[in-house]
Design a protein around this motif. Sequence first.
Motif, short mmCIF file in Angstrom:
data_model
loop_
_atom_site.label_atom_id
_atom_site.label_comp_id
_atom_site.label_asym_id
_atom_site.label_seq_id
_atom_site.Cartn_x
_atom_site.Cartn_y
_atom_site.Cartn_z
N PRO A 176 0.81 -1.23 0.00
CA PRO A 176 0.00 0.00 0.00
C PRO A 176 0.84 1.27 0.00
CG PRO A 176 -0.88 -1.58 1.57
CD PRO A 176 0.44 -2.11 1.13
N THR A 177 1.98 1.23 0.68
CA THR A 177 2.87 2.40 0.70
C THR A 177 3.43 2.67 -0.69
OG1 THR A 177 3.47 1.96 3.00
CG2 THR A 177 4.92 3.41 1.75
N ARG A 178 3.84 1.61 -1.39
CA ARG A 178 4.34 1.76 -2.75
C ARG A 178 3.26 2.34 -3.67
NH1 ARG A 178 9.52 2.38 -2.61
NH2 ARG A 178 10.76 0.52 -2.20
N GLU A 179 2.04 1.85 -3.53
CA GLU A 179 0.94 2.35 -4.36
C GLU A 179 0.69 3.83 -4.09
OE1 GLU A 179 -2.29 -0.18 -3.41
OE2 GLU A 179 -1.43 -1.95 -4.37
N ARG A 180 0.71 4.20 -2.81
CA ARG A 180 0.47 5.60 -2.47
C ARG A 180 1.64 6.48 -2.91
NH1 ARG A 180 -3.75 8.12 0.39
NH2 ARG A 180 -3.51 10.27 -0.26
N GLU A 181 2.84 5.95 -2.83
CA GLU A 181 4.01 6.69 -3.28
C GLU A 181 3.90 7.02 -4.77
OE1 GLU A 181 8.88 6.18 -3.07
OE2 GLU A 181 7.59 4.41 -3.27
N ARG A 182 3.46 6.06 -5.57
CA ARG A 182 3.29 6.31 -7.00
C ARG A 182 2.18 7.32 -7.25
NH1 ARG A 182 4.32 0.63 -7.25
NH2 ARG A 182 2.08 0.18 -7.19
N ARG A 183 1.10 7.20 -6.48
CA ARG A 183 -0.04 8.12 -6.67
C ARG A 183 0.35 9.56 -6.33
NH1 ARG A 183 -3.10 11.06 -8.09
NH2 ARG A 183 -5.39 11.11 -8.00
N MET A 184 1.22 9.73 -5.35
CA MET A 184 1.67 11.06 -4.94
C MET A 184 2.91 11.53 -5.71
SD MET A 184 1.16 10.56 -0.80
CE MET A 184 1.47 12.26 -0.35
N ARG A 185 3.32 10.72 -6.70
CA ARG A 185 4.52 11.01 -7.49
C ARG A 185 5.77 11.17 -6.61
NH1 ARG A 185 0.48 14.09 -10.12
NH2 ARG A 185 0.06 13.35 -12.25
N GLY A 186 5.83 10.33 -5.62
CA GLY A 186 6.99 10.30 -4.73
C GLY A 186 6.80 11.15 -3.49
N PHE A 187 7.53 10.76 -2.43
CA PHE A 187 7.53 11.54 -1.20
C PHE A 187 8.63 12.59 -1.29
CE2 PHE A 187 6.11 7.22 0.29
CZ PHE A 187 4.78 7.55 0.41
N ARG A 188 8.54 13.61 -0.43
CA ARG A 188 9.49 14.71 -0.54
C ARG A 188 10.19 15.02 0.78
NH1 ARG A 188 5.24 15.20 -3.80
NH2 ARG A 188 5.59 15.74 -5.98
N ASP A 189 9.47 15.58 1.72
CA ASP A 189 10.08 15.99 2.97
C ASP A 189 10.06 14.84 3.98
OD1 ASP A 189 11.04 18.23 4.82
OD2 ASP A 189 9.29 17.46 5.90
N PRO A 190 11.18 14.52 4.64
CA PRO A 190 11.21 13.38 5.59
C PRO A 190 10.21 13.50 6.73
CG PRO A 190 13.44 14.07 5.04
CD PRO A 190 12.52 15.09 4.43
N LYS A 191 10.10 14.70 7.33
CA LYS A 191 9.18 14.86 8.46
C LYS A 191 7.73 14.70 8.03
CE LYS A 191 12.10 17.80 11.38
NZ LYS A 191 12.21 19.11 12.08
N ARG A 192 7.36 15.28 6.89
CA ARG A 192 5.99 15.15 6.41
C ARG A 192 5.70 13.71 5.98
NH1 ARG A 192 2.80 19.34 6.03
NH2 ARG A 192 1.41 18.12 4.69
N THR A 193 6.70 13.05 5.41
CA THR A 193 6.51 11.66 5.01
C THR A 193 6.29 10.76 6.22
OG1 THR A 193 7.90 11.98 3.06
CG2 THR A 193 7.56 9.73 3.77
N GLN A 194 7.08 10.96 7.27
CA GLN A 194 6.91 10.19 8.50
C GLN A 194 5.53 10.43 9.10
OE1 GLN A 194 8.96 8.00 10.34
NE2 GLN A 194 7.22 7.80 11.71
N LYS A 195 5.10 11.67 9.13
CA LYS A 195 3.81 12.00 9.70
C LYS A 195 2.67 11.41 8.88
CE LYS A 195 1.06 15.88 11.42
NZ LYS A 195 1.01 17.35 11.63
N PHE A 196 2.78 11.53 7.55
CA PHE A 196 1.73 11.00 6.69
C PHE A 196 1.60 9.49 6.81
CE2 PHE A 196 0.78 8.88 2.66
CZ PHE A 196 -0.54 9.29 2.48
N LEU A 197 2.73 8.77 6.71
CA LEU A 197 2.68 7.32 6.75
C LEU A 197 2.26 6.78 8.11
CD1 LEU A 197 5.82 6.45 4.60
CD2 LEU A 197 3.42 6.33 3.93
N SER A 198 2.56 7.53 9.18
CA SER A 198 2.12 7.11 10.52
C SER A 198 0.61 7.16 10.64
CB SER A 198 2.77 8.02 11.58
OG SER A 198 4.16 7.85 11.61
#
Length: 244
Positions: A176-198
């Motif tokens: 699911p994380t890979r699917e969402r990563e593709r949908r969002m055209r990749g993650f960008r900021d580490p802090k926002r990525t950690q918060k979103f995936l949590s």
Amino acid sequence: MKKSKSLYHGHRFPPGVISCAVRWYFRFQLSLRDIEELLFERGVIVTYETIRCWCDKFGEGFAHRVKAVRRKPGSTWHLDEMFVTLRGEPYLLWRAVDEYGAELDILLQKRRDKTAAKRFFKRVLRSSPVPRRIVTDQLRSYPAAKAEIQELANVKHVFVKAAARLNNRAENAHQPTRERERRMRGFRDPKRTQKFLSCFGPIREHFALKRHLLRASLYRKHLAARFVAWGKVTEVTRNPSYAF
């Protein structure tokens, strides 16, 4: 007795609308603009930036509450890491799931050494009981870090061959994380990525039932129960379907 403030105090939109928008964002492969359009179709005029603010403000709290109401975690931890690229830089997303496939915790880190593994073990222990068994690939950082943590020192450690993809619980949890990563055209900021995936993991799993194992009637019954639980978590008494 002093009445406590509403969770949505100060917001002009109804709680049902906010709750539904947050659920859509973390549950489905939808962008903020997709949700803006879906709400507009239902007569709610709101910008995608407002929806972003709702997700930032309420997502973490909803995720913690959803984790609190789910069944007790299993006694086996399956741990694995996956590479993600943030603005061209490689990062490791560490993930722990139990034997039922429920996500215990995730942690985005730059390294893959003993210090990183130890930090992740301690993070998982803060929210989950000590396991009976730990299943990992053959990365040497795991046993080295485990030996230095008193609670885990005597826990059984099972190794699987990474090349054989035998740690299926953890491997499947990455999808699911890979699917969402593709949908969002990749993650960008580490802090926002950690918060979103949590937030993404617990909220998505709350509604993502194993449909292939259930009869249609039983699936609907379980899903209705999840919606009731979501209403309690988000303090929305009305069914989200009738929020508009």
